[in-house]
Design an enzyme around this catalytic site. Sequence first.
Site, PDB file in Angstrom:
ATOM      1  N   SER A 127      11.885   5.950  -5.145  1.00  0.00           N
ATOM      2  CA  SER A 127      10.985   4.851  -4.776  1.00  0.00           C
ATOM      3  C   SER A 127      11.064   3.732  -5.801  1.00  0.00           C
ATOM      4  O   SER A 127      11.248   3.974  -6.992  1.00  0.00           O
ATOM      5  CB  SER A 127       9.542   5.380  -4.713  1.00  0.00           C
ATOM      6  OG  SER A 127       8.613   4.315  -4.672  1.00  0.00           O
ATOM      7  N   TYR A 151       2.330   9.648  -8.542  1.00  0.00           N
ATOM      8  CA  TYR A 151       3.352   9.686  -7.481  1.00  0.00           C
ATOM      9  C   TYR A 151       4.668   9.132  -8.005  1.00  0.00           C
ATOM     10  O   TYR A 151       5.721   9.778  -7.911  1.00  0.00           O
ATOM     11  CB  TYR A 151       2.893   8.889  -6.254  1.00  0.00           C
ATOM     12  CG  TYR A 151       4.038   8.493  -5.361  1.00  0.00           C
ATOM     13  CD1 TYR A 151       4.589   7.212  -5.434  1.00  0.00           C
ATOM     14  CD2 TYR A 151       4.599   9.405  -4.484  1.00  0.00           C
ATOM     15  CE1 TYR A 151       5.660   6.851  -4.648  1.00  0.00           C
ATOM     16  CE2 TYR A 151       5.683   9.049  -3.684  1.00  0.00           C
ATOM     17  CZ  TYR A 151       6.205   7.771  -3.774  1.00  0.00           C
ATOM     18  OH  TYR A 151       7.283   7.422  -2.998  1.00  0.00           O
ATOM     19  N   LYS A 155       8.593  10.831  -8.928  1.00  0.00           N
ATOM     20  CA  LYS A 155       9.893  10.339  -8.462  1.00  0.00           C
ATOM     21  C   LYS A 155      10.818  10.102  -9.658  1.00  0.00           C
ATOM     22  O   LYS A 155      12.000  10.482  -9.635  1.00  0.00           O
ATOM     23  CB  LYS A 155       9.710   9.031  -7.678  1.00  0.00           C
ATOM     24  CG  LYS A 155       9.019   9.203  -6.327  1.00  0.00           C
ATOM     25  CD  LYS A 155       9.820  10.086  -5.396  1.00  0.00           C
ATOM     26  CE  LYS A 155       9.206  10.141  -4.005  1.00  0.00           C
ATOM     27  NZ  LYS A 155       9.958  11.040  -3.100  1.00  0.00           N
TER      28      LYS A 155
HETATM   29  C1  WQD Z   1       1.643  -3.978   0.211  1.00  0.00           C
HETATM   30  C2  WQD Z   1       0.768  -5.168  -0.121  1.00  0.00           C
HETATM   31  C3  WQD Z   1      -1.396  -4.612  -0.980  1.00  0.00           C
HETATM   32  C4  WQD Z   1      -3.089  -2.894   2.652  1.00  0.00           C
HETATM   33  C5  WQD Z   1       3.393   1.442  -1.261  1.00  0.00           C
HETATM   34  C6  WQD Z   1       3.675   2.509  -2.245  1.00  0.00           C
HETATM   35  C7  WQD Z   1       5.146   2.724  -2.382  1.00  0.00           C
HETATM   36  C8  WQD Z   1       5.809   2.885  -1.050  1.00  0.00           C
HETATM   37  C9  WQD Z   1       5.432   1.763  -0.090  1.00  0.00           C
HETATM   38  C10 WQD Z   1       6.157   5.237  -1.000  1.00  0.00           C
HETATM   39  C11 WQD Z   1       0.012  -4.971  -1.422  1.00  0.00           C
HETATM   40  C12 WQD Z   1      -1.502  -5.355   0.344  1.00  0.00           C
HETATM   41  C13 WQD Z   1      -2.210  -3.469   1.750  1.00  0.00           C
HETATM   42  C14 WQD Z   1      -4.229  -3.617   3.075  1.00  0.00           C
HETATM   43  C15 WQD Z   1      -3.563  -5.448   1.693  1.00  0.00           C
HETATM   44  N1  WQD Z   1       5.485   4.156  -0.536  1.00  0.00           N
HETATM   45  N2  WQD Z   1      -2.444  -4.733   1.293  1.00  0.00           N
HETATM   46  N3  WQD Z   1      -4.422  -4.884   2.590  1.00  0.00           N
HETATM   47  O1  WQD Z   1       1.619  -0.771  -2.420  1.00  0.00           O
HETATM   48  O2  WQD Z   1       3.700  -2.219  -2.118  1.00  0.00           O
HETATM   49  O3  WQD Z   1       3.861   0.233  -1.784  1.00  0.00           O
HETATM   50  O4  WQD Z   1       4.015   1.722  -0.029  1.00  0.00           O
HETATM   51  O5  WQD Z   1       7.165   5.243  -1.625  1.00  0.00           O
HETATM   52  O6  WQD Z   1       5.281   3.870  -3.169  1.00  0.00           O
HETATM   53  O7  WQD Z   1       3.206   2.064  -3.500  1.00  0.00           O
HETATM   54  O8  WQD Z   1       2.674  -1.120  -0.119  1.00  0.00           O
HETATM   55  O9  WQD Z   1       1.789  -1.584   2.102  1.00  0.00           O
HETATM   56  O10 WQD Z   1       0.276  -0.408   0.408  1.00  0.00           O
HETATM   57  O11 WQD Z   1       0.815  -2.818   0.097  1.00  0.00           O
HETATM   58  O12 WQD Z   1      -3.778  -6.590   1.267  1.00  0.00           O
HETATM   59  O13 WQD Z   1      -5.082  -3.130   3.908  1.00  0.00           O
HETATM   60  O14 WQD Z   1      -0.211  -5.313   0.901  1.00  0.00           O
HETATM   61  O15 WQD Z   1      -2.386  -5.069  -1.893  1.00  0.00           O
HETATM   62  O16 WQD Z   1      -0.037  -6.208  -2.115  1.00  0.00           O
HETATM   63  P1  WQD Z   1       2.900  -1.037  -1.703  1.00  0.00           P
HETATM   64  P2  WQD Z   1       1.336  -1.412   0.683  1.00  0.00           P
END
Ligand code: WQD
Length: 334
Positions: A127, A151, A155
């Site tokens: 990741s 997490y 990895k």
């Molecule tokens: C993306 C952006 C949030 C939800 C995660 C894991 C990573 C991988 C992919 C496993 C951020 C914003 C989100 C919401 C929002 N998974 N957001 N409102 O955090 O980049 O990555 O998923 O490997 O390990 O960390 O992805 O989709 O959670 O967030 O504003 O209801 O969307 O703050 O900026 P992230 P995400």
Amino acid sequence: MAQKKILLTGGLGYIGSHIIASMEDPSLVVIADNCSNCDIEQIDRLKQLVALERHQVYLVDCTDLNAFEVIFKENEIDTVIHLAGLKAVGESVAKPIEYYTNNLNATLNVLTLCDRYHVNRLIFSSSATVYGPQVSPMNESMTLLKTTNPYAETKAISERMIEDYCVVHPEMAATSLRYFNPVGAHPSGIIGEFPKGIPNNLLPYVQQVASGKRPWLNVFGNDYETSDGTPIRDYIHVLDLASAHLCVLKSPQAGYRIYNVGTGVGTSVLGLVHAFEDANQLTIKTKITDRRSGDVAESTADVSKIKKELGWVSHYTIQDICKDAWNFEQKHSK
Ligand code: WQD
């Protein structure tokens, strides 16, 4: 001569299902999954897309070495694609021991059985979170810093376990693929991401606002140093991610390799929301709220290494992602 099989741990999950759906010969697939983050109906959904038989699926936990070993006794495994693991960043902060126990024991068992049964090809689902708070675009030569959650640590530690295994097993061809943000769904709408409960991730949440399951999207902060104040991520279509695995499968190389798998293109939170609205001709209600702890302003991939060494590039656009995601949501909105 028994057929040489490709074992996907966590193969019934979001990524694994799309890899299987993209394979030329799914009869070579063996799946190990404990269904902790998927339902057993996923087998029937996959059977709508590819020729998959029930005997190819073992409902086992990879942390149970004896149960896991049965697969290696009953099949001649040529390659392992190791996807099984707990993967919710926020949850890992609240449950560190569960994450270290589950994810590291699963990787240790994979390596133990590769050694015991002379399996010499391994692809590991890593990741982008292993990079920790570094400046984008991330490249594979960067030194990994302490990350912000267990997490991501599991990895990074798993990567190092695999690298150390390769030192004493020069015949092993092992590759860690560092996924950026996998999103979207198979164009058929039959498989996609089935989040259990309230979605942690952005696009599944946007989908549920569009389908009326959620009243609005909370945008976690618009005061970041980005073009529109919202965080930027490298969203890659899950079928592009699947094709990267198939590309690695076709070009094994003894030793240990690491590749970023992303598009190299950054999209902000509001940028993704607007793309979803435009692609699907609908409106997503949003509310700006406080930042989410642990978030970084930007995480995008330098994808030059996988392109240079394997000739792989992503093809799907943000518009493709948004259309496929909405198509999937519409087919599965109860
Ligand atoms: C993306 C952006 C949030 C939800 C995660 C894991 C990573 C991988 C992919 C496993 C951020 C914003 C989100 C919401 C929002 N998974 N957001 N409102 O955090 O980049 O990555 O998923 O490997 O390990 O960390 O992805 O989709 O959670 O967030 O504003 O209801 O969307 O703050 O900026 P992230 P995400």
